[in-house]
Design a protein around this motif. Structure first.
Motif, mmCIF file in Angstrom:
data_model
loop_
_atom_site.group_PDB
_atom_site.id
_atom_site.type_symbol
_atom_site.label_atom_id
_atom_site.label_comp_id
_atom_site.label_asym_id
_atom_site.label_seq_id
_atom_site.Cartn_x
_atom_site.Cartn_y
_atom_site.Cartn_z
ATOM 1 N N THR A 178 28.898 -36.203 -10.575
ATOM 2 C CA THR A 178 28.203 -34.936 -10.398
ATOM 3 C C THR A 178 28.725 -34.117 -9.218
ATOM 4 O OG1 THR A 178 26.512 -36.027 -9.037
ATOM 5 C CG2 THR A 178 26.105 -35.880 -11.419
ATOM 6 N N ASN A 179 29.857 -34.518 -8.629
ATOM 7 C CA ASN A 179 30.360 -33.811 -7.446
ATOM 8 C C ASN A 179 30.599 -32.329 -7.704
ATOM 9 O OD1 ASN A 179 30.717 -36.632 -6.854
ATOM 10 N ND2 ASN A 179 32.013 -36.026 -5.143
ATOM 11 N N LYS A 180 31.176 -31.996 -8.866
ATOM 12 C CA LYS A 180 31.551 -30.610 -9.139
ATOM 13 C C LYS A 180 30.428 -29.822 -9.815
ATOM 14 C CE LYS A 180 36.329 -32.073 -9.719
ATOM 15 N NZ LYS A 180 37.373 -32.396 -10.714
ATOM 16 N N GLY A 181 29.845 -30.412 -10.843
ATOM 17 C CA GLY A 181 28.862 -29.659 -11.618
ATOM 18 C C GLY A 181 27.422 -29.943 -11.293
ATOM 19 N N GLY A 182 27.156 -30.965 -10.490
ATOM 20 C CA GLY A 182 25.786 -31.305 -10.145
ATOM 21 C C GLY A 182 24.941 -31.585 -11.380
ATOM 22 N N ARG A 187 29.703 -51.558 -23.501
ATOM 23 C CA ARG A 187 30.674 -50.492 -23.768
ATOM 24 C C ARG A 187 30.177 -49.223 -23.090
ATOM 25 N NH1 ARG A 187 33.998 -50.466 -29.156
ATOM 26 N NH2 ARG A 187 35.333 -48.630 -28.904
ATOM 27 N N ALA A 188 31.073 -48.512 -22.432
ATOM 28 C CA ALA A 188 30.658 -47.344 -21.660
ATOM 29 C C ALA A 188 31.724 -46.267 -21.677
ATOM 30 C CB ALA A 188 30.346 -47.745 -20.219
ATOM 31 N N LEU A 189 31.291 -45.047 -21.348
ATOM 32 C CA LEU A 189 32.180 -43.912 -21.162
ATOM 33 C C LEU A 189 31.969 -43.382 -19.754
ATOM 34 C CD1 LEU A 189 31.286 -42.287 -24.539
ATOM 35 C CD2 LEU A 189 33.663 -42.663 -23.900
ATOM 36 N N ALA A 190 33.017 -42.841 -19.157
ATOM 37 C CA ALA A 190 32.893 -42.220 -17.844
ATOM 38 C C ALA A 190 33.588 -40.870 -17.874
ATOM 39 C CB ALA A 190 33.501 -43.101 -16.757
ATOM 40 N N ILE A 191 33.005 -39.909 -17.173
ATOM 41 C CA ILE A 191 33.563 -38.564 -17.164
ATOM 42 C C ILE A 191 33.563 -37.989 -15.755
ATOM 43 C CG2 ILE A 191 31.284 -37.658 -17.821
ATOM 44 C CD1 ILE A 191 32.754 -35.242 -19.069
ATOM 45 N N ASP A 192 34.684 -37.378 -15.390
ATOM 46 C CA ASP A 192 34.787 -36.578 -14.174
ATOM 47 C C ASP A 192 35.100 -35.173 -14.661
ATOM 48 O OD1 ASP A 192 35.120 -35.496 -11.699
ATOM 49 O OD2 ASP A 192 37.060 -36.414 -11.302
ATOM 50 N N ARG A 242 31.426 -40.496 -2.833
ATOM 51 C CA ARG A 242 31.463 -40.235 -1.398
ATOM 52 C C ARG A 242 32.670 -40.921 -0.768
ATOM 53 N NH1 ARG A 242 26.131 -40.680 -2.800
ATOM 54 N NH2 ARG A 242 24.743 -39.032 -2.044
ATOM 55 N N GLY A 243 33.129 -40.344 0.341
ATOM 56 C CA GLY A 243 34.221 -40.953 1.081
ATOM 57 C C GLY A 243 35.576 -40.558 0.540
ATOM 58 N N PRO A 244 36.651 -40.908 1.253
ATOM 59 C CA PRO A 244 38.013 -40.586 0.815
ATOM 60 C C PRO A 244 38.330 -41.208 -0.542
ATOM 61 C CG PRO A 244 37.984 -41.342 3.094
ATOM 62 C CD PRO A 244 36.631 -41.624 2.544
ATOM 63 N N LYS A 245 39.074 -40.476 -1.350
ATOM 64 C CA LYS A 245 39.384 -40.960 -2.695
ATOM 65 C C LYS A 245 40.225 -42.222 -2.664
ATOM 66 C CE LYS A 245 38.688 -36.866 -5.446
ATOM 67 N NZ LYS A 245 39.098 -36.163 -6.666
ATOM 68 N N GLU A 246 41.094 -42.342 -1.646
ATOM 69 C CA GLU A 246 41.918 -43.548 -1.579
ATOM 70 C C GLU A 246 41.055 -44.785 -1.347
ATOM 71 O OE1 GLU A 246 42.181 -41.501 2.511
ATOM 72 O OE2 GLU A 246 42.159 -40.938 0.388
ATOM 73 N N ASP A 247 39.921 -44.621 -0.648
ATOM 74 C CA ASP A 247 39.015 -45.753 -0.430
ATOM 75 C C ASP A 247 38.194 -46.039 -1.680
ATOM 76 O OD1 ASP A 247 39.957 -45.924 2.129
ATOM 77 O OD2 ASP A 247 38.254 -44.888 3.055
#
Length: 506
Positions: free
Chosen positions: A351-355, A286-291, A397-402
């Motif tokens: 971590t793209n936005k908040g590092g 069981r896991a949680l994910a956050i953006d 990393r990379g384009p979001k569509e990919d």
């Protein structure tokens, strides 16, 4: 709100404010009202068409059959239909009305709308025990509910008012709707209806198609909550915009948009429906994910938070969507609450936005609860340990569509199931409406779901689908078998291959 779309009263007020200012406009209006007889001032409050109604709230002329409002909430739908009902009843054109909202309580509230909007010289009476609203001239509104569709068959009407259709119970809405259509067959036999848009709602979809085919007979009014801003409380729209701006709920309930699944969307709605399951008896991981968003200010991104797990068969399950405009301390508390309650094994953090600040925020909130945060590698699979919150940090990393393509493939192959009974409507709309075009900004809940399933199902981001080279083999094999069973089947494999259209010469 532009004056052209405002009520006559608002247009006058707008011109006065432009020429005299706010205080001057107040003094001018008070001067006019003070010079009018009291009876005329009182009557002015009930001059709906001439003073208070916006153009969209006035029914069209002619011999139309249905008049409906598919708008944002707070548009003034109920007031519009209620005022028209009183006009038709007082004129003697409407003596029997079917009245129906989504349940018994809401239908009774609809009856109250008729009482509240009636002029004092033509006030109806609500006979609660009989389920009736009765006007002074003997006209009646029969209060019904879609929860008991068989009762709708008992009377015939000149018109029916079907309210908040998007919320009618799924099990009985079709029977209730058809019973009203058959019962509304006297006089001009008109249907009044109102609803807030709801994606792929079958009855609303039929209303729209009917209006498209014959727009003079079946009128649909579209509009937003913003058009009725003058009649809403101060600050209400700003608060709602902050909370729901840019979301599916905001697009439907503020802007009145009728969303539909896109042919180019990341996920097909049928994939979701075919794989929907009940909660499994056992969740293996069981896991949680956050953006996370950096702030929760107006215009900022939303924070995507999604919970999921895997069953004993390796199937992925979506267990919850807690996305929204959350301050950092708020999303940290949501994560920790769900982590502890669900006995989760890990939190995947983008971590793209908040590092590093993202994990630091979570660590600070965890410390206050006596919990420790331990960062592990992307390929590690820690097990739930009381008192410890395991975190996997990922940098997309990379384009979001990919990056989202492995998630789409997992849905197409039936590897992801939405749990029956869990509120995932917002997430499902994102999946079935967002188009993965180059440069498109993907919603944060979608990013969180992608990170979640990549981890749980061990999907390889951007990996090659090795099965792609074999697409079509099954179809070719079926054709070969079918030809092999025919009376004129070829005598050998070479001739069979030659007989298949498009096959190379041997």
């Amino acid at each position: 709100m532009q004056p052209d779309g405002a009520s006559p009263a608002m247009r006058v007020a707008h011109r006065l404010v432009q020429s005299l200012g706010v205080d001057g406009a107040h003094r001018a209006i008070d001067l006019v009202l003070d010079g009018m007889p009291v009876v005329d001032v009182a009557a002015l409050a009930y001059d709906w068409k001439g003073t208070w109604a916006r153009p969209k709230q006035i029914p069209p002329a002619g011999s139309w059959r249905s008049w409906g409002f598919l708008t944002g909430r707070g548009f003034g739908k109920s007031r519009s239909i209620g005022e028209h009902v009183h006009e038709e009843v007082e004129a003697g054109r409407l003596m029997s009305l079917g009245l129906c909202a989504q349940n018994e309580g809401k239908s009774a509230e609809l009856a109250k709308v008729l009482i509240d909007t009636a002029p004092p010289w033509f006030l109806p009476e609500h006979l609660v025990t009989d389920g009736l609203v009765v006007w002074p001239n003997g006209a009646k509104a029969f209060i019904r509910t879609p929860e008991a569709p068989e009762a709708i068959r008992s009377e015939n009407h000149e018109a029916c008012w079907l309210s908040e259709i998007q919320s009618w119970p799924v099990a009985t809405r079709e029977e209730a709707y058809s019973n009203f259509l058959f019962a509304t067959r006297l006089g001009y036999a008109r249907t009044f209806w109102d609803a807030t848009p709801k994606k792929r709602h079958p009855i609303l979809t039929r209303f729209l198609k009917r209006a498209e085919k014959d727009p003079t007979k079946h009128i649909v009014v579209r509009g937003t909550m913003y058009e009725n801003a003058a009649n809403l409380g101060a600050g209400v729209l700003a608060d709602l915009e902050t909370e729901f701006g840019g979301t599916t709920k905001g697009r439907e309930e503020l802007l009145g948009e009728m969303l539909d699944a896109s042919e180019n969307a990341l996920v097909d709605e049928d994939w979701i429906e075919h794989s929907r399951r009940r909660m499994p008896e056992r969740i293996v991981r069981r896991a949680l994910a956050i953006d996370p968003a950096v702030t929760a200010r107006r215009g900022s991104d939303r924070t995507g938070i999604v919970e999921g797990g895997t069953g004993v068969d390796g199937q992925g399950y979506v267990l919850g969507d807690y996305s929204g405009k959350h301050e950092p301390h708020e999303w940290a508390e949501i994560l920790l609450d769900r982590y502890v309650k669900g006995h989760c094994d890990v939190v995947i953090v983008e971590t793209n936005k908040g590092g590093a600040l993202v994990t630091q925020t979570l660590r600070a909130a965890a410390k206050e609860r006596g919990l420790s945060v331990v960062v592990v590698g992307e390929k590690e699979r820690p097990q739930h340990t009381p008192g410890t919150v395991f975190v996997v940090e990922v940098f997309a990393r990379g384009p979001k569509e990919d990056r989202a393509q492995p998630l789409a493939t997992a849905y197409e192959r039936g590897r992801v199931s939405h749990v029956i009974g869990v509120e995932l409507g917002e997430l499902e709309t994102l999946l079935t409406t967002w188009e993965p075009t180059p440069g498109a900004r993907s919603p944060d809940a979608l990013d969180a779901l992608t990170h979640l399933m990549v981890h749980l199902l061990e999907l390889a981001p951007g990996s090659v689908d090795h099965a792609a080279g074999f697409k079509g083999i099954k179809e070719i094999a079926e054709k070969l078998v079918a030809r092999g069973r025919s009376a004129e089947r070829p005598s050998n494999l070479a001739s069979m291959l030659r007989s298949y259209q498009g096959a190379p010469k041997i």
